[in-house]
Every structure is written in structure tokens, then in C-alpha cells.
Design an enzyme around this catalytic site. Structure first.
Site, PDB file in Angstrom:
ATOM      1  N   GLY A 251       0.811  -1.214   0.000  1.00 15.75           N
ATOM      2  CA  GLY A 251       0.000   0.000   0.000  1.00 15.75           C
ATOM      3  C   GLY A 251       0.842   1.260   0.000  1.00 15.75           C
ATOM      4  O   GLY A 251       0.498   2.249  -0.656  1.00 15.75           O
ATOM      5  N   ASP A 252       1.955   1.234   0.721  1.00 20.30           N
ATOM      6  CA  ASP A 252       2.865   2.377   0.737  1.00 20.30           C
ATOM      7  C   ASP A 252       3.475   2.595  -0.644  1.00 20.30           C
ATOM      8  O   ASP A 252       3.655   3.731  -1.088  1.00 20.30           O
ATOM      9  CB  ASP A 252       3.978   2.160   1.759  1.00 20.30           C
ATOM     10  CG  ASP A 252       3.445   1.764   3.124  1.00 20.30           C
ATOM     11  OD1 ASP A 252       2.378   2.265   3.507  1.00 20.30           O
ATOM     12  OD2 ASP A 252       4.099   0.955   3.796  1.00 20.30           O
TER      13      ASP A 252
END
Length: 305
Positions: A251-252
Site C-alpha cells: 500500500g505504501d
């Protein structure tokens, strides 16, 4: 310039076993590794791989904090850490067996004096800068800490991207962040109802937009991603084919790719495409993806899949 803030960075100790992990018994690792992480740090590391400069801000403490700081410096990360007087930067244990298990450390307490040091660094940001606030807040800080930061920077032309969950995410919406990035589960929790179809997910994203967020990027693991942009347009991107071997940092990586893509093109569809390629490439890698893996997936993706 992009600035990332990681309130509670960590050293991730990753252990892989050949067989299942059995609680209550002695388990032996087949492979071990460590990664310097934290959501904001992951964003900065991925931005560097996309040739997009950033400065990593946050808090470190103790011997583990020194290790993390030196390790990231060796990777070429530009950082400006605040050193806490007590405690130690946390260690998170990630066990990858037939299923993934995690034991995350608590981390050190952030003193009021340390928070004032962070505010002083943020006061130096300029119009056009992007501020990434990512991750959960450590114990001892109020859930509206991110909101306080955005209120302090209001009216200065600084774009904020917030990747957190629960009360901390709900609190920032009235401050009109440039971007929020909930995943499917986080969006469901905020909506307070099941979200099982694309139509329901889009409606929940629009609800957050009506509460103040300018752009809402929803990551949906194997179902790709959905973006409701500030013009009201909806963009969808399917997930490329590949074998998922790692969920940490995906997600980062998506957030970093999205910001880099938007800065490079000014186009939300292009930003979503690069973000999806970065997130998927990391999911298909043992650690954060390299540039070659990202570029390979990028060539397979089409707009609005």
C-alpha cells in the site's frame, strides 16, 4: 519537495519457515531478513526508486533507532530525524509460514518537546510541497494529531496525503487533504457497512469526498484499485497477474507511485496506473519492488481496467 512523516518507525525482523508455524512449540526459521520500515519510510524509499526526491521525517530512539538511521542513510535516503530521549525504536516480528503472523512492537513515547520539534520542521514547508502522513499513531498521542498538523499548515498551499485508518482518518477529512488512501477494509470500517461491490465501494469513497477529502484512492488487493478524483471522475485499475509473496509495503508503494505519477504527469489516470504498478510489484517481491519490476508491470496495465 515531498516530505514523509513516520511517527513510529520500525525494524521489521522477517522470518520464513518451511512448514507451518506452531504456537506453543519451538519453531525454526528457514530464512531470516530485516527491513527498515514504517509507512512513511516505505513511501520515501519507493519514491527514491522512482527518481522522485523526498525527505523522511519522524522519531527515532535508542540503539535500534541508530541502526535504523544508519541503515536508511546507507540506502541513500534523505532524512531529518528527531531523537527521543528515552525508549527504543520498535522491532516488529513478521512470521511468514503457510499464513502470515505479526508481532508489532509498541515503540517509544513521543514527548511534547519532540512534537514541538516536528512542528518547527513542518513550519519550514513551502507552497507546492507535499506532506505524507502515514501509519497509525503511537500510544500517548491523541487521534486528532494528524488533523492538528493539517490545521497548522492550512492556507499555505501544501498538499497533504494521509494514509491511516479509523478515528485518525475520520478526523482529517474536514481539513480537506489532497489525498487519502484507505484500503478496502479501512473503507468498510469507516462506512460502517459491508462493501461487496464496486458500486458500493465507489459510493463509500464519494461519502469521504463529501466529508472533505479531495481525492480518494482505495486499494483493493487482488481486485486492483479505485480512485474518485477531485473532478468527480472515477478511475479503476485492475491488478496485474503475478504471485503474491509479500503484503508489507504494498500500500505504501502504491501511494508513492501515485504521487510520483501525479507530479510527473498531472494526470490522475496516469498516477493510478503507476501507483498500481508499484503496489503490485512490491506484492510480488520479497521486499519493496525495484524499478525493473515496476516498469515490467507498468507495460501490462491499461487505464480504467
Amino acid at each position: 519537495m515531498i516530505y514523509t512523516v513516520t511517527f513510529n518507525p520500525a525494524i521489521d525482523y522477517v522470518v520464513r519457515t518451511d512448514g507451518p508455524f506452531v504456537p506453543g512449540q519451538v519453531n525454526r526459521s528457514a530464512q531470516e531478513d530485516y527491513q527498515f520500515g514504517g509507512k512513511g519510510i516505505n513511501v520515501s524509499l519507493m519514491l527514491a526508486r522512482l527518481d522522485c526526491p523526498s525527505v523522511a521525517l519522524g522519531f527515532v530512539a535508542g540503539a535500534t533507532g541508530s541502526w535504523l538511521e544508519q541503515g536508511l542513510q546507507a540506502q541513500g535516503l534523505h532524512s531529518d530525524w528527531i531523537h527521543l530521549p528515552g525508549g527504543m525504536t520498535r522491532i516488529n516480528v513478521k512470521i511468514k509460514a503457510q499464513t502470515e503472523s505479526e508481532l508489532n512492537g509498541r515503540g517509544p513515547d513521543i514527548t511534547p518537546e519532540a512534537m514541538e520539534q516536528l512542528y518547527a520542521k513542518l513550519d519550514a514547508l513551502r507552497e507546492g510541497d507535499i506532506l505524507v502522513l502515514a501509519g497509525s499513531l503511537p500510544g500517548g498521542l491523541p487521534s486528532n494529531t494528524y488533523r492538528r498538523i493539517l490545521d497548522r499548515l492550512a492556507g499555505r498551499g501544501i498538499r497533504a496525503a494521509v494514509d491511516t485508518a479509523g478515528e485518525a482518518l475520520a478526523a482529517v477529512l474536514p481539513a480537506r487533504p489532497f489525498l487519502i488512501k484507505p484500503n478496502h477494509c479501512e473503507l468498510t470500517a469507516l462506512a460502517g457497512r459491508p462493501l461487496t461491490t464496486q458500486t458500493e465501494i465507489e459510493a463509500a469513497a464519494r461519502d469521504l469526498q463529501q466529508q472533505g477529502a479531495r481525492n480518494v484512492l482505495v486499494s483493493m488487493a487482488g481486485d486492483g484499485a479505485l480512485l474518485v478524483d477531485e473532478t468527480g471522475a472515477v478511475h479503476r485499475m485492475g491488478c496485474p497477474q503475478g504471485r503474491v509473496v509479500n503484503s508489507v509495503g504494498a500500500g505504501d508503494s502504491m501511494l508513492a507511485g501515485f504521487l510520483a505519477g501525479w507530479l510527473q504527469s498531472g494526470d490522475y489516470a496516469c498516477a493510478l496506473r503507476l501507483g498500481t504498478a508499484c503496489g503490485s510489484a512490491t506484492a510480488f517481491s520479497l521486499g519493496l519492488a525495484d524499478r525493473a519490476g515496476i516498469d515490467r508491470l507498468l507495460r501490462t496495465l491499461q487505464h480504467d481496467a
